[in-house]
Enzyme design. Structure first.
Site, PDB file in Angstrom:
ATOM      1  N   ARG A 128     -16.932  16.707  18.255  1.00  0.00           N
ATOM      2  CA  ARG A 128     -16.820  16.340  19.674  1.00  0.00           C
ATOM      3  C   ARG A 128     -17.608  15.084  20.026  1.00  0.00           C
ATOM      4  O   ARG A 128     -17.322  14.416  21.011  1.00  0.00           O
ATOM      5  CB  ARG A 128     -17.339  17.489  20.550  1.00  0.00           C
ATOM      6  CG  ARG A 128     -16.454  18.695  20.558  1.00  0.00           C
ATOM      7  CD  ARG A 128     -17.151  19.867  21.170  1.00  0.00           C
ATOM      8  NE  ARG A 128     -18.366  20.199  20.445  1.00  0.00           N
ATOM      9  CZ  ARG A 128     -19.097  21.287  20.656  1.00  0.00           C
ATOM     10  NH1 ARG A 128     -18.748  22.138  21.588  1.00  0.00           N
ATOM     11  NH2 ARG A 128     -20.185  21.528  19.948  1.00  0.00           N
ATOM     12  N   LYS A 158     -16.890  30.448   4.156  1.00  0.00           N
ATOM     13  CA  LYS A 158     -17.393  31.741   4.624  1.00  0.00           C
ATOM     14  C   LYS A 158     -18.220  31.490   5.877  1.00  0.00           C
ATOM     15  O   LYS A 158     -18.690  30.360   6.055  1.00  0.00           O
ATOM     16  CB  LYS A 158     -18.216  32.420   3.543  1.00  0.00           C
ATOM     17  CG  LYS A 158     -19.604  31.781   3.326  1.00  0.00           C
ATOM     18  CD  LYS A 158     -20.574  32.715   2.684  1.00  0.00           C
ATOM     19  CE  LYS A 158     -21.984  32.245   2.912  1.00  0.00           C
ATOM     20  NZ  LYS A 158     -23.028  33.002   2.363  1.00  0.00           N
ATOM     21  N   HIS A 184     -18.790  28.769  -3.049  1.00  0.00           N
ATOM     22  CA  HIS A 184     -19.337  27.719  -3.904  1.00  0.00           C
ATOM     23  C   HIS A 184     -19.922  28.269  -5.205  1.00  0.00           C
ATOM     24  O   HIS A 184     -20.097  27.532  -6.165  1.00  0.00           O
ATOM     25  CB  HIS A 184     -20.349  26.853  -3.148  1.00  0.00           C
ATOM     26  CG  HIS A 184     -21.613  27.549  -2.798  1.00  0.00           C
ATOM     27  ND1 HIS A 184     -21.764  28.263  -1.641  1.00  0.00           N
ATOM     28  CD2 HIS A 184     -22.781  27.645  -3.449  1.00  0.00           C
ATOM     29  CE1 HIS A 184     -22.980  28.764  -1.599  1.00  0.00           C
ATOM     30  NE2 HIS A 184     -23.613  28.410  -2.688  1.00  0.00           N
ATOM     31  N   LYS A 234     -19.851  26.765  -9.706  1.00  0.00           N
ATOM     32  CA  LYS A 234     -21.011  26.496 -10.565  1.00  0.00           C
ATOM     33  C   LYS A 234     -20.581  26.452 -12.024  1.00  0.00           C
ATOM     34  O   LYS A 234     -19.742  27.230 -12.467  1.00  0.00           O
ATOM     35  CB  LYS A 234     -22.080  27.582 -10.364  1.00  0.00           C
ATOM     36  CG  LYS A 234     -22.793  27.427  -9.030  1.00  0.00           C
ATOM     37  CD  LYS A 234     -23.962  28.386  -8.934  1.00  0.00           C
ATOM     38  CE  LYS A 234     -24.661  28.227  -7.611  1.00  0.00           C
ATOM     39  NZ  LYS A 234     -25.464  27.018  -7.516  1.00  0.00           N
ATOM     40  N   GLU A 247     -33.331  34.922  -3.305  1.00  0.00           N
ATOM     41  CA  GLU A 247     -33.789  33.695  -2.641  1.00  0.00           C
ATOM     42  C   GLU A 247     -35.264  33.857  -2.300  1.00  0.00           C
ATOM     43  O   GLU A 247     -35.689  34.952  -1.920  1.00  0.00           O
ATOM     44  CB  GLU A 247     -32.999  33.472  -1.354  1.00  0.00           C
ATOM     45  CG  GLU A 247     -31.531  33.241  -1.593  1.00  0.00           C
ATOM     46  CD  GLU A 247     -30.767  33.150  -0.281  1.00  0.00           C
ATOM     47  OE1 GLU A 247     -30.572  32.039   0.205  1.00  0.00           O
ATOM     48  OE2 GLU A 247     -30.407  34.203   0.254  1.00  0.00           O
ATOM     49  N   HIS A 306     -20.113  36.276  -2.678  1.00  0.00           N
ATOM     50  CA  HIS A 306     -20.645  35.740  -3.941  1.00  0.00           C
ATOM     51  C   HIS A 306     -20.814  36.817  -5.014  1.00  0.00           C
ATOM     52  O   HIS A 306     -20.374  36.657  -6.151  1.00  0.00           O
ATOM     53  CB  HIS A 306     -22.010  35.095  -3.725  1.00  0.00           C
ATOM     54  CG  HIS A 306     -22.028  34.052  -2.648  1.00  0.00           C
ATOM     55  ND1 HIS A 306     -21.043  33.103  -2.541  1.00  0.00           N
ATOM     56  CD2 HIS A 306     -22.898  33.802  -1.647  1.00  0.00           C
ATOM     57  CE1 HIS A 306     -21.313  32.322  -1.510  1.00  0.00           C
ATOM     58  NE2 HIS A 306     -22.429  32.730  -0.950  1.00  0.00           N
ATOM     59  N   LYS A 351     -33.626  38.073   0.593  1.00  0.00           N
ATOM     60  CA  LYS A 351     -34.359  36.881   1.027  1.00  0.00           C
ATOM     61  C   LYS A 351     -35.850  37.138   0.861  1.00  0.00           C
ATOM     62  O   LYS A 351     -36.295  38.280   0.855  1.00  0.00           O
ATOM     63  CB  LYS A 351     -34.041  36.580   2.482  1.00  0.00           C
ATOM     64  CG  LYS A 351     -32.603  36.172   2.661  1.00  0.00           C
ATOM     65  CD  LYS A 351     -32.393  35.370   3.915  1.00  0.00           C
ATOM     66  CE  LYS A 351     -31.013  34.765   3.951  1.00  0.00           C
ATOM     67  NZ  LYS A 351     -30.835  33.622   3.048  1.00  0.00           N
TER      68      LYS A 351
HETATM   69  P1  NAP Z   1     -23.326  23.126  12.314  1.00  0.00           P
HETATM   70  O1  NAP Z   1     -24.384  22.293  11.690  1.00  0.00           O
HETATM   71  O2  NAP Z   1     -23.617  23.870  13.562  1.00  0.00           O
HETATM   72  O3  NAP Z   1     -22.070  22.166  12.569  1.00  0.00           O
HETATM   73  C1  NAP Z   1     -20.948  22.545  13.312  1.00  0.00           C
HETATM   74  C2  NAP Z   1     -20.002  21.365  13.393  1.00  0.00           C
HETATM   75  O4  NAP Z   1     -18.875  21.743  14.173  1.00  0.00           O
HETATM   76  C3  NAP Z   1     -20.598  20.137  14.060  1.00  0.00           C
HETATM   77  O5  NAP Z   1     -20.134  18.980  13.393  1.00  0.00           O
HETATM   78  C4  NAP Z   1     -20.026  20.211  15.458  1.00  0.00           C
HETATM   79  O6  NAP Z   1     -19.986  18.916  15.990  1.00  0.00           O
HETATM   80  C5  NAP Z   1     -18.637  20.751  15.179  1.00  0.00           C
HETATM   81  N1  NAP Z   1     -18.020  21.404  16.323  1.00  0.00           N
HETATM   82  C6  NAP Z   1     -18.478  22.477  17.005  1.00  0.00           C
HETATM   83  N2  NAP Z   1     -17.637  22.782  18.018  1.00  0.00           N
HETATM   84  C7  NAP Z   1     -16.629  21.888  17.958  1.00  0.00           C
HETATM   85  C8  NAP Z   1     -15.455  21.680  18.731  1.00  0.00           C
HETATM   86  N3  NAP Z   1     -15.129  22.457  19.781  1.00  0.00           N
HETATM   87  N4  NAP Z   1     -14.637  20.657  18.387  1.00  0.00           N
HETATM   88  C9  NAP Z   1     -14.937  19.860  17.345  1.00  0.00           C
HETATM   89  N5  NAP Z   1     -16.026  20.010  16.574  1.00  0.00           N
HETATM   90  C10 NAP Z   1     -16.857  21.005  16.881  1.00  0.00           C
HETATM   91  O7  NAP Z   1     -22.758  24.195  11.276  1.00  0.00           O
HETATM   92  P2  NAP Z   1     -22.733  24.118   9.669  1.00  0.00           P
HETATM   93  O8  NAP Z   1     -24.023  24.628   9.158  1.00  0.00           O
HETATM   94  O9  NAP Z   1     -22.281  22.773   9.244  1.00  0.00           O
HETATM   95  O10 NAP Z   1     -21.660  25.244   9.334  1.00  0.00           O
HETATM   96  C11 NAP Z   1     -20.275  25.129   9.633  1.00  0.00           C
HETATM   97  C12 NAP Z   1     -19.573  26.388   9.113  1.00  0.00           C
HETATM   98  O11 NAP Z   1     -19.712  26.461   7.701  1.00  0.00           O
HETATM   99  C13 NAP Z   1     -20.169  27.686   9.673  1.00  0.00           C
HETATM  100  O12 NAP Z   1     -19.155  28.633   9.839  1.00  0.00           O
HETATM  101  C14 NAP Z   1     -21.127  28.128   8.568  1.00  0.00           C
HETATM  102  O13 NAP Z   1     -21.337  29.528   8.576  1.00  0.00           O
HETATM  103  C15 NAP Z   1     -20.356  27.680   7.338  1.00  0.00           C
HETATM  104  N6  NAP Z   1     -21.230  27.419   6.189  1.00  0.00           N
HETATM  105  C16 NAP Z   1     -22.278  26.538   6.290  1.00  0.00           C
HETATM  106  C17 NAP Z   1     -23.064  26.292   5.182  1.00  0.00           C
HETATM  107  C18 NAP Z   1     -24.205  25.311   5.235  1.00  0.00           C
HETATM  108  O14 NAP Z   1     -24.804  25.063   4.184  1.00  0.00           O
HETATM  109  N7  NAP Z   1     -24.528  24.740   6.372  1.00  0.00           N
HETATM  110  C19 NAP Z   1     -22.794  26.941   3.965  1.00  0.00           C
HETATM  111  C20 NAP Z   1     -21.712  27.822   3.900  1.00  0.00           C
HETATM  112  C21 NAP Z   1     -20.942  28.049   5.015  1.00  0.00           C
HETATM  113  P3  NAP Z   1     -20.084  18.574  17.573  1.00  0.00           P
HETATM  114  O15 NAP Z   1     -21.191  19.402  18.135  1.00  0.00           O
HETATM  115  O16 NAP Z   1     -20.310  17.119  17.607  1.00  0.00           O
HETATM  116  O17 NAP Z   1     -18.763  18.946  18.114  1.00  0.00           O
END
Ligand code: NAP
Length: 492
Positions: free
Chosen positions: A51, A150, A180, A184, A218, A242, A341
């Site tokens: 956004r 996930k 992921h 590995k 972890e 996993h 954890k």
């Molecule tokens: P995050 O840091 O909160 O990022 C969320 C992203 O979604 C941001 O780029 C946000 O950008 C965008 N977003 C949110 N609402 C939106 C909308 N209405 N329209 C367009 N873009 C929107 O979350 P994350 O950690 O990257 O995780 C994302 C997903 O992957 C989650 O479901 C999480 O459980 C999963 N996941 C994450 C990890 C990890 O290592 N982080 C690992 C495995 C799985 P704006 O606010 O600019 O819109």
């Protein structure tokens, strides 16, 4: 020793959630490394979507920072960074509305023949609106794929809803459910070990294997994810995906080919053969834990409740499960699964414990004969160790001892393993689903996990506390010792 690098086809990788943590920590660095390795063609583009009203320039600053934060400085050669940044584009879209989609469509139309990979790096509640808009704006081409992260739901029902929302727009052959762990190197090596060697597969059954342990430990706590984690817990966060995937790859029958559906058919059979854990037996086969304050690496560490800033919580940050697979190969072989954890170390491993030899020809002066053990390490140092008995060298008579035949992949091959996302993202562009979960696998995993969660709730099964920096509650030790076995770290 270097491996061959074959360029992938021209592609557009559209990252919904392009400004998020996952994109910054994993996706962008992984694509950068593949670019450095020469695997990305000139026509490869990466389009961030979120956004924020950033524009290409603003997003370039984000990408630069992500690389600076998450790529080794030595790898950030100026030429490689410049080439990578030239691939980057950005579209500001609120995926729940209409604005911005036409711009995205127009950008994509300049590469209509490219492989088009939509990566949903956003929360699952956005999967349905994104899928609908992708359809509405005619963005799906025959060469399109979608990658979903996930958590795929919080139970079987919600997972089915997420799957259905995506299936309204994409064929199953276009859906890449990423785990992921499957990317590995060691996990793929597990398949090489089992199916490219004569010597292991004949022993890979209940006649020769006593039990198997799968640990994903972890040392970190829940960190900033406390709010999410408290609604999830260790079973949903780690076991459903996993750990069950590792179990499947360890226990499955040889597939007829190393191809997506052949491998996934065999994994599915394992999931279906898992003995049910329910209200009747959950108390005896599962242990729930939650960390209290303690000490990790000599540092005092707060407990879970302090981490999530709550007075109380029943969420498990640790779980141990005694699982069984009811089929000919594995009947009677317990699989001890464990994750948590704030444990004593960050380690993920599969430990295959072989049965004792059937008869010893040595007298008591030779010492104890340990059972052979194969340890497959996923982290921190990917590799394998086979523990075998040998004669203690020297003239002192026949004394036996166990030695590890150790293979660290980093040492052996003189290279550090690529991050799992590097491999998996290339597989997405190549269209190879072998290391991704099929919808029926996800459903079958939930069918096993849902009754465990239900039993905990029906029986009000308590969480045992454990001090941060230990291997979990003593009840977990009791769980395995009731069977006359010990966790690997206690056996050493
Ligand atoms: P995050 O840091 O909160 O990022 C969320 C992203 O979604 C941001 O780029 C946000 O950008 C965008 N977003 C949110 N609402 C939106 C909308 N209405 N329209 C367009 N873009 C929107 O979350 P994350 O950690 O990257 O995780 C994302 C997903 O992957 C989650 O479901 C999480 O459980 C999963 N996941 C994450 C990890 C990890 O290592 N982080 C690992 C495995 C799985 P704006 O606010 O600019 O819109």
């Amino acid at each position: 020793m270097s491996s061959r690098t074959i360029q992938v086809s021209p592609f557009d990788l559209v990252v919904f959630g392009g400004t998020g943590d996952l994109a910054a920590r994993k996706l962008l660095p992984a694509m950068f490394q593949r670019d450095r390795a020469g695997q990305l063609p000139d026509e490869g583009r990466i389009i961030g979507v979120s956004r924020k009203p950033l524009g290409d320039e603003g997003y370039l600053a984000f990408v630069r920072k992500a690389l600076g934060d998450h790529v080794k400085p030595a790898d950030l050669e100026a030429e490689a960074v410049t080439r990578f940044l030239a691939r980057i584009h950005f579209c500001s879209v609120d995926v729940t509305g209409e604005a911005g989609w036409a711009e995205l469509a127009s950008l994509l139309s300049t590469g209509a023949e490219h492989v088009r990979a939509f990566y949903f790096a956003v929360t699952p509640d956005l999967f349905a609106p994104i899928s609908q808009r992708i359809k509405q704006f005619g963005l799906v081409t025959p060469q399109s794929r979608v990658v979903v992260e996930k958590p795929l739901g919080k139970d079987g029902e919600s997972a089915a809803e997420v799957n259905a929302a995506v299936a309204c727009v994409f064929e199953e052959s276009q859906v890449f459910r990423i785990d992921h762990y499957l990317g590995k190197e060691t996990v793929q090596n597990l398949m090489a070990l089992r199916f490219a060697n004569r010597m292991f597969e004949p022993l890979w059954n209940s006649t020769h294997i006593d039990h198997i342990q799968i640990t994903v430990a972890e040392d970190l706590g829940v960190g900033e994810r406390g709010g999410y984690y408290d609604t999830s817990g260790a079973v949903r966060d780690m076991v459903q995906n996993h750990i069950l995937q590792l179990l499947c790859l360890t226990a499955m029958e040889p597939p007829d080919a190393f191809e997506a559906d052949s491998v996934r058919d065999e994994k599915l059979k394992v999931l279906k053969a898992l003995k049910h854990i329910n209200d009747r037996n959950a108390e005896h086969t599962t242990v729930r834990g939650q960390y209290r304050s303690g000490s990790v690496a000599g540092q005092p560490t707060p407990g879970y409740l302090e981490d999530i800033r709550q007075e109380e919580s029943d969420t498990e940050t640790f779980v141990a499960i005694r699982a069984e697979i009811a089929n000919w190969r594995w009947a009677g072989v317990p699989f001890f699964l464990r994750t948590g954890k704030r444990l004593a170390a960050r380690t993920s491993e599969i430990v295959v414990n072989f049965r004792p030899i059937s008869h010893s020809i040595f007298d008591h002066t030779a010492g104890r004969i340990s059972q052979n053990r194969l340890v497959i390490r996923l982290q921190p140092d990917e590799g394998m160790t086979l523990e075998v008995m040998i004669k203690d060298p020297g003239p002192g008579g026949m004394r036996l001892r166990s030695i590890p035949l150790d293979m660290s992949f980093a040492e052996t091959f003189g290279v550090s393993n690529p991050d799992a996302y590097e491999r998996l993202l290339m597989d997405v562009i190549r269209g190879n689903q072998t290391l991704f979960m099929r919808h029926d696998e996800v459903a079958a995993a939930w069918r096993w996990v849902d009754p465990i969660l239900a039993a905990w709730s029906h029986n009000a099964q308590r969480v045992h506390h454990y001090a941060a920096g230990t291997w979990g509650p003593s009840a977990s030790v009791a769980l395995i010792e009731r069977d006359g076995r010990t966790w690997l770290e206690d056996a050493e």
